[in-house]
Scaffold this active site. Sequence first.
Site, PDB file in Angstrom:
ATOM      1  N   GLU A 243      -2.802   3.375   2.405  1.00 42.72           N
ATOM      2  CA  GLU A 243      -2.320   3.932   1.243  1.00 42.72           C
ATOM      3  C   GLU A 243      -2.345   5.520   1.164  1.00 42.72           C
ATOM      4  OE1 GLU A 243      -3.864   2.328  -2.401  1.00 42.72           O
ATOM      5  OE2 GLU A 243      -3.521   4.501  -3.488  1.00 42.72           O
TER       6      GLU A 243
ATOM      7  N   HIS B 104       0.961  -1.356   0.172  1.00 43.89           N
ATOM      8  CA  HIS B 104      -0.010  -0.178  -0.007  1.00 43.89           C
ATOM      9  C   HIS B 104       0.849   1.464   0.079  1.00 43.89           C
ATOM     10  CE1 HIS B 104      -1.743  -3.547   2.096  1.00 43.89           C
ATOM     11  NE2 HIS B 104      -2.801  -3.179   1.375  1.00 43.89           N
TER      12      HIS B 104
ATOM     13  N   SER C 214      -6.625  -9.152  -3.258  1.00 44.29           N
ATOM     14  CA  SER C 214      -5.730  -9.350  -2.388  1.00 44.29           C
ATOM     15  C   SER C 214      -6.043 -10.740  -1.821  1.00 44.29           C
ATOM     16  CB  SER C 214      -5.578  -8.602  -1.155  1.00 44.29           C
ATOM     17  OG  SER C 214      -6.925  -8.017  -0.762  1.00 44.29           O
TER      18      SER C 214
ATOM     19  N   CYS D 282      -6.435   1.940 -10.247  1.00 42.75           N
ATOM     20  CA  CYS D 282      -5.603   0.837 -11.057  1.00 42.75           C
ATOM     21  C   CYS D 282      -6.471   0.138 -11.957  1.00 42.75           C
ATOM     22  CB  CYS D 282      -4.629   0.328 -10.188  1.00 42.75           C
ATOM     23  SG  CYS D 282      -5.726  -0.997  -9.181  1.00 42.75           S
TER      24      CYS D 282
HETATM   25  O1  0CG Z   1      -7.557  -2.378  -1.530  1.00 41.21           O
HETATM   26  P1  0CG Z   1      -6.630  -2.192  -0.575  1.00 41.21           P
HETATM   27  O2  0CG Z   1      -5.791  -0.760  -1.036  1.00 41.21           O
HETATM   28  O3  0CG Z   1      -7.243  -2.071   0.978  1.00 41.21           O
HETATM   29  O4  0CG Z   1      -5.477  -3.252  -0.604  1.00 41.21           O
HETATM   30  P2  0CG Z   1      -5.444  -4.701  -0.586  1.00 41.21           P
HETATM   31  O5  0CG Z   1      -4.316  -5.412   0.187  1.00 41.21           O
HETATM   32  O6  0CG Z   1      -6.658  -5.572  -0.179  1.00 41.21           O
HETATM   33  O7  0CG Z   1      -5.304  -5.050  -2.113  1.00 41.21           O
HETATM   34  C1  0CG Z   1      -4.431  -4.806  -2.976  1.00 41.21           C
HETATM   35  C2  0CG Z   1      -3.146  -4.200  -2.658  1.00 41.21           C
HETATM   36  C3  0CG Z   1      -2.234  -3.516  -2.159  1.00 41.21           C
HETATM   37 FE1  SF4 Z   2      -3.194  -2.003  -5.609  1.00 43.82          FE
HETATM   38 FE2  SF4 Z   2      -4.036  -1.857  -7.991  1.00 43.82          FE
HETATM   39 FE3  SF4 Z   2      -1.262  -2.255  -7.425  1.00 43.82          FE
HETATM   40 FE4  SF4 Z   2      -3.004  -4.252  -7.188  1.00 43.82          FE
HETATM   41  S1  SF4 Z   2      -2.416  -3.487  -8.966  1.00 43.82           S
HETATM   42  S2  SF4 Z   2      -1.744  -3.687  -5.551  1.00 43.82           S
HETATM   43  S3  SF4 Z   2      -4.911  -3.213  -6.511  1.00 43.82           S
HETATM   44  S4  SF4 Z   2      -2.559  -0.535  -7.021  1.00 43.82           S
END
Ligand code: 0CG
Ligand code: SF4
Length: 319
Positions: free
Chosen positions: A136, A84, A277, A205
């Site tokens: 983030e 993040h 994730s 993204c």
């Molecule tokens: O969606 P966020 O930013 O809360 O993060 P997560 O860890 O769930 O997924 C992608 C990343 C970094």
């Molecule tokens: Fe986060 Fe998108 Fe990067 Fe995945 S690709 S870690 S969801 S910014």
Amino acid sequence: MTEALHIRPPLKLMIAAPRGFCAGVDRAIVIVERAIEKYGAPVYVRHEIVHNKYVVDSLKAKGAIFIEELEQVPDGMPVVFSAHGVPKSVPAQATERDLPFLDATCPLVSKVHRQAERQVEAGRHILFIGHKGHPEVIGTFGQVPEGTMSLIETVEDAEAFTPTDPDNLSFLTQTTLSVDDTAAIVAALHSRFPTILAPKGEDICYATSNRQAAVKAITTACDAILVIGAPNSSNSLRLVEVAEREGTLARLIQRADEIDFDWLANVTTLGLTAGASAPEILVREVVDRLSERFTITEEQVETATESISFKLPRSLETV
Ligand code: 0CG
Ligand code: SF4
């Protein structure tokens, strides 16, 4: 037991694609694994590497220790920063303490960080669209001096914001926002501040927008949707919202044991997706659990294909 109790009613599953791991999550997990190979266990990880308990527990089993603040890392021990992103003060503090560190910040988050720096260098005030308290957001605010960036969470915030110089503004966004909500906030900003500078390209993204489009594509055909993801996962929460906005019941679950079978009582077509994730193994776990109660037919609904991958930090390439 009577024969009738053994009859499993039919349930059609519509499984959205793309779903689950994105390139930034893949990379972040490999960074922790390679760091453990390189340095030996334990390796410290600042914050959950990605917002998923299954992933965190798997890495703990391999020798990762998760902490929230750098102060918790003993002298001389290696530490990985989560996908993040972190405020600039974090690598600075690690350098000062001579800690070996690896940065697993997603390159798409780092891209927003660099844009923030550039906007501030150009003397612009940044309106940052995001969710208060998310790591983030904390990381991106920590790229620029205090007072040079303001948080905008809603259209109301955009309408209420009073700038010192309305002709010297730019905006950036968190990477995991709702595409539709963000468009409404951006429209409000453009109408109030016609000269506001937009980011180069989209900050939301590819993984976030692809997963939202994929879930949207199945909502009308589904009676309900299950999103596999963690309650602190921004992109996963947005998938629930997208489905609900389309008028479809939706719930976030972390694992199969959170399936509420009463909630599924009148459901004959169930949608399934997973946040960026959430590993695919958890999707299979949910399908397997559902098939204990229902006669399942599965349909994959693919709205995009993804082929993005990110390079590892150079120091880990040869591990
Ligand atoms: O969606 P966020 O930013 O809360 O993060 P997560 O860890 O769930 O997924 C992608 C990343 C970094
Ligand atoms: Fe986060 Fe998108 Fe990067 Fe995945 S690709 S870690 S969801 S910014």
